[in-house]
Motif scaffolding. Sequence first.
Motif, PDB file in Angstrom:
ATOM      1  N   SER A 357      58.426  30.071 -45.116  1.00 37.38           N
ATOM      2  CA  SER A 357      59.295  31.010 -44.401  1.00 37.38           C
ATOM      3  C   SER A 357      60.574  31.274 -45.186  1.00 37.38           C
ATOM      4  O   SER A 357      60.998  32.421 -45.332  1.00 37.38           O
ATOM      5  CB  SER A 357      59.640  30.444 -43.023  1.00 37.38           C
ATOM      6  OG  SER A 357      60.612  31.227 -42.374  1.00 37.38           O
ATOM      7  N   VAL A 361      61.397  34.959 -46.677  1.00 31.46           N
ATOM      8  CA  VAL A 361      62.610  35.616 -46.177  1.00 31.46           C
ATOM      9  C   VAL A 361      63.574  35.886 -47.328  1.00 31.46           C
ATOM     10  O   VAL A 361      64.227  36.940 -47.380  1.00 31.46           O
ATOM     11  CB  VAL A 361      63.292  34.757 -45.086  1.00 31.46           C
ATOM     12  CG1 VAL A 361      64.672  35.316 -44.755  1.00 31.46           C
ATOM     13  CG2 VAL A 361      62.438  34.709 -43.837  1.00 31.46           C
ATOM     14  N   ALA A 379      66.356  38.331 -40.167  1.00 30.67           N
ATOM     15  CA  ALA A 379      66.056  37.226 -41.076  1.00 30.67           C
ATOM     16  C   ALA A 379      66.131  35.887 -40.359  1.00 30.67           C
ATOM     17  O   ALA A 379      65.290  34.996 -40.586  1.00 30.67           O
ATOM     18  CB  ALA A 379      67.021  37.251 -42.260  1.00 30.67           C
TER      19      ALA A 379
END
Length: 424
Positions: A357, A361, A379
């Motif tokens: 992740s 991101v 985000a």
Amino acid sequence: MTVLPEWVMVGFSAATGQYVERHTLQYWEFGSSLTVAEDTSGNKARNVRIVVSIVVPVGVLIAGTIIAFIIWKRKKHAKRTPETTNLTSMNDDLERGAGPRRFSYTDLASATNNFSEQRKLGEGGFGAVYRGYLNDLDVEIAVKRISSGSKQGRKEYVTEVKVISQLRHRNLVQLVGWCHDKNDFILVYEFMPNGSLDSHLFGRRSPLTWSVRYRISLGLASALLYLHEEWEQCVVHRDIKSSNVMLDSSFNVKLGDFGLAKLMDHEQGPKTTGLAGTIGYLAPEYISTGRASKESDVYSFGVVLLEIATGRKSVGPGRKSDMGLVEWIWGLYGTGELILAVDDKLGKEFDEKQVESLMIVGLWCAHPDYNSRPSIRQAIHVLCLESPLPNLPVKMPVPTYQVSLSSVSSSEPSVTYSSMDLGR
């Protein structure tokens, strides 16, 4: 005066051809030998002539008094530069409200053992930072002393005091006070025992565990959300990088250094500010147009996320590849091998979902097309595993700048993006 007219415009230009370069103008000044005579009041001149014609001795006395007064006013006006006016206004504004206090130079010299080398924590482009202790407050402080003669440093000093003194957030460095006695410009911050993020990622300080790194990324995101969306105005930081991410005794994030920050209304789009910041963290459209925005801050934030996950610098010494960090990780994303980019110092002690992740991101925020970047709120949702991961292109889009005649006249190149093979 023999060459130029009375009014001229002075500017700078630079060209790179087909290559990408950055031209930096460190300092410039402009002087003129032109003297513009000041108009005097017709009434005053007539009055003086009348007085002189009536009583010559009295007239001489009055004329002498007027001349002395004019000389005094000019000297006073010359000393009261715009910077002095700004500082006086700033003193009035800050001393009326609660918050940072004004220190005397003597207080801060005493707190830092007269700014001794043994107390120096580091040195940057505009001055050095010292460790100090305030007896009356019983607290340790970090004292940033602006180099004498640094006009840009003084400008950043004024900006930082005005901006950061108004901000209140757990993930922002607290400004304790300020001092500008004579030629000394000094900022006083809360002391950060664990230094800066980059000193742990790339320096000699102890490596950070994954849980600490993940918490740092969320804390930095929270600070940016406050600056972009939650304060009364939008604050564009313009210099988000790992060396400006400070860590307190519990490794909580404190974003600092607001010397380049700009305030704008929430509804306002990108603002032309002139290029400032650090290579490796600058968004491509910001480099091209000089327009700072929330999106350019998000780009810098994305680069810091990738540094946190990989333990590698965005650019410069210590890189294991000539390829840029964003470009390298995007290549691994395209082949489904993001795990290969994880910092070796972590071993296998990390959460794979959080790592995936964080890096995706990071790429999303560092997307070359600013229209494809998320807001900092979006985000955060993905970082917290509350929203699905975005689908990014397999190959990193590359900005292509096409300058048309219309864009030449407005000094704003048009930008298009395409997906290209980045193999060397």
